[in-house]
Enzyme design. Structure first.
Site, PDB file in Angstrom:
ATOM      1  N   TRP A 127     -11.540   4.641   6.098  1.00  9.76           N
ATOM      2  CA  TRP A 127     -12.099   3.293   6.222  1.00  9.76           C
ATOM      3  C   TRP A 127     -12.367   3.025   7.696  1.00  9.76           C
ATOM      4  CZ3 TRP A 127      -9.045  -1.727   6.787  1.00  9.76           C
ATOM      5  CH2 TRP A 127      -9.852  -2.836   6.550  1.00  9.76           C
ATOM      6  N   ASP A 208      -1.568   3.165   3.869  1.00 10.49           N
ATOM      7  CA  ASP A 208      -2.415   2.023   3.531  1.00 10.49           C
ATOM      8  C   ASP A 208      -2.605   2.052   2.019  1.00 10.49           C
ATOM      9  OD1 ASP A 208      -4.292   0.055   3.189  1.00 10.49           O
ATOM     10  OD2 ASP A 208      -5.792   0.916   4.529  1.00 10.49           O
ATOM     11  N   ALA A 210      -4.081  -0.228  -0.759  1.00 12.55           N
ATOM     12  CA  ALA A 210      -4.859  -1.445  -1.010  1.00 12.55           C
ATOM     13  C   ALA A 210      -5.331  -1.555  -2.457  1.00 12.55           C
ATOM     14  CB  ALA A 210      -6.077  -1.483  -0.080  1.00 12.55           C
ATOM     15  N   LYS A 243      -7.329  -6.713  -4.161  1.00 15.20           N
ATOM     16  CA  LYS A 243      -7.957  -6.069  -5.307  1.00 15.20           C
ATOM     17  C   LYS A 243      -7.160  -6.276  -6.582  1.00 15.20           C
ATOM     18  CE  LYS A 243     -10.601  -4.237  -2.064  1.00 15.20           C
ATOM     19  NZ  LYS A 243     -10.526  -4.661  -0.661  1.00 15.20           N
TER      20      LYS A 243
END
Length: 393
Positions: A127, A208, A210, A243
């Site tokens: 990302w 990470d 997410a 999300k």
């Protein structure tokens, strides 16, 4: 003073969103922005979130500040969601943050305080905000091999080879599940092998996560982070609720710091609170309170899990439909990896020229590296996308 500022690079996804809005064509397809959409193109408010909001509205008696690191019960429910019983709660410090991005920022700030100028190794690709945040805080971004463009799979041999060369002073950033931007994930066996390698190298790991619940399921998607927590003496985890709870605009995130045995958890907790204070004082609470309300209610938790599973299965169905259509139209199994990828994204391996043709000729909008948001599709737009891709190959 202000005239000395330098121009900033335009965000490619924001520019793509503007181009899509300005396109007058019917049937245009937006696969760029990383937001979940249902079959009608809307990002819905989840049933449990709506119910929790009504409950909170009726019961909330104050809007005063929470603690600098956020509410301790929010810490507890998120720790349980992500880590389960992998480690004792007494070894985990936590700070609520404005979204997963805020958690990553605080994590890198903590790394900077503990190890200024540290090298942070990230997957190639990753990302774009990962290297941007690290570099802005004076850390040194570096990469390890991760994705094989030709096959659309994880280059696990390359990944292991690169991470075998790291030192104990390095930081390794891993995607917990549903890799962004590729959609290619490690298997449980590969996670086990990677955990053993990282334990032997002694480097600090930042995860990470997410998209927990968007891949193979809530528990399955936590396999890697829990394996790391069980094996490593310390671990940083940046998590987002955008999300899986659909609370994008509420900006709900958390940083968990697994503390080595023998180290004062209170010391790390105090540093997290101090960093929150320096960055935004108190973290936002409303969205975190919604998540907390859901996860402390058996009824709301059950409904949330059921709707999250509906979301996950809908994306898997779209993946399988797209892979099948591409197989039929190209007379090749080249794109079968789309069905094996997990989460919202897949990287198709198209050239920038092919991506531009898709936009200009067919009204299909995707990021220049051919990352697509699967959730931007529906059963009617999948055949249109497949036909457009086949036309530009």
């Amino acid at each position: 003073m202000l005239e000395t500022l330098k121009p900033q690079a335009e965000d490619k996804i924001i520019r793509l969103m503007a181009q899509f809005r300005e396109d007058p064509r019917d049937g245009k397809i937006d696969l760029g922005v990383g937001v979940y959409k249902d079959a009608t193109g809307l990002t819905p408010v989840m049933r449990a979130v709506r119910a929790a909001g009504a409950e909170l509205q009726a019961s909330e008696t104050t809007k005063t500040y929470t603690a600098l690191a956020g509410d301790s019960q929010f810490h507890a429910v998120m720790r349980d969601l992500i880590l389960g019983d992998a480690v004792p709660a007494s070894r985990v410090a936590a700070a609520a943050t404005p979204g997963g991005t805020g958690a990553l920022r605080i994590a890198c700030d903590l790394i900077r305080k503990a190890r200024p100028g540290a090298r942070v190794l990230m997957s190639d690709p990753t990302w774009p905000n990962h290297p941007a945040i690290a570099q802005d805080l004076g850390l040194v971004p570096a990469t390890y091999r991760y994705f094989d463009e030709a096959s659309g799979t994880v280059d696990f041999a390359g990944m292991k080879a690169d991470l075998s060369a790291i030192s104990a002073d390095d930081i390794v950033l891993l995607h917990g599940c549903c890799h962004n931007p590729t959609g290619a994930n490690l298997t449980p066996a590969e996670w086990d092998e990677l955990v053993a390698l990282l334990k032997a190298k002694g480097a600090t790991v930042l995860v990470d996560i997410a998209y927990q619940g968007f891949g193979d399921g809530l528990e399955e998607d936590a396999y890697g982070v829990r394996a790391l927590a069980k094996a490593l003496p310390e671990l940083l985890i940046a998590a987002s609720c955008s999300k899986n709870f659909g609370v994008y605009r509420e900006r709900v995130g958390i940083l968990l710091a697994l503390v080595p045995e023998g180290t004062e958890t209170a010391l790390v907790q105090a540093n997290l609170a101090a960093l929150n204070r320096l960055n935004y004082s108190f973290p936002p609470d409303h969205g975190a309170r919604l998540v907390q309300t859901i996860l402390t209610s058996e009824t709301l938790t059950a409904d949330w899990k059921a709707e999250l599973e509906e979301v996950r299965l809908s994306m898997l169905g779209l993946r399988e439909q797209l892979a099948s259509e591409l197989r039929r139209l190209t007379n090749s199994d080249h794109f079968d990896f789309v069905a094996r990828h997990r989460g919202m994204f897949s990287r198709l391996g198209l050239s920038p020229e092919q991506v531009e043709r898709l936009r200009v000729e067919f009204g299909v909008y995707m990021v220049g590296d051919s990352r697509i948001n699967i959730a931007g599709l529906n059963t009617e737009s999948v055949p249109k996308l497949a036909a457009a891709i086949a036309a530009v190959l």
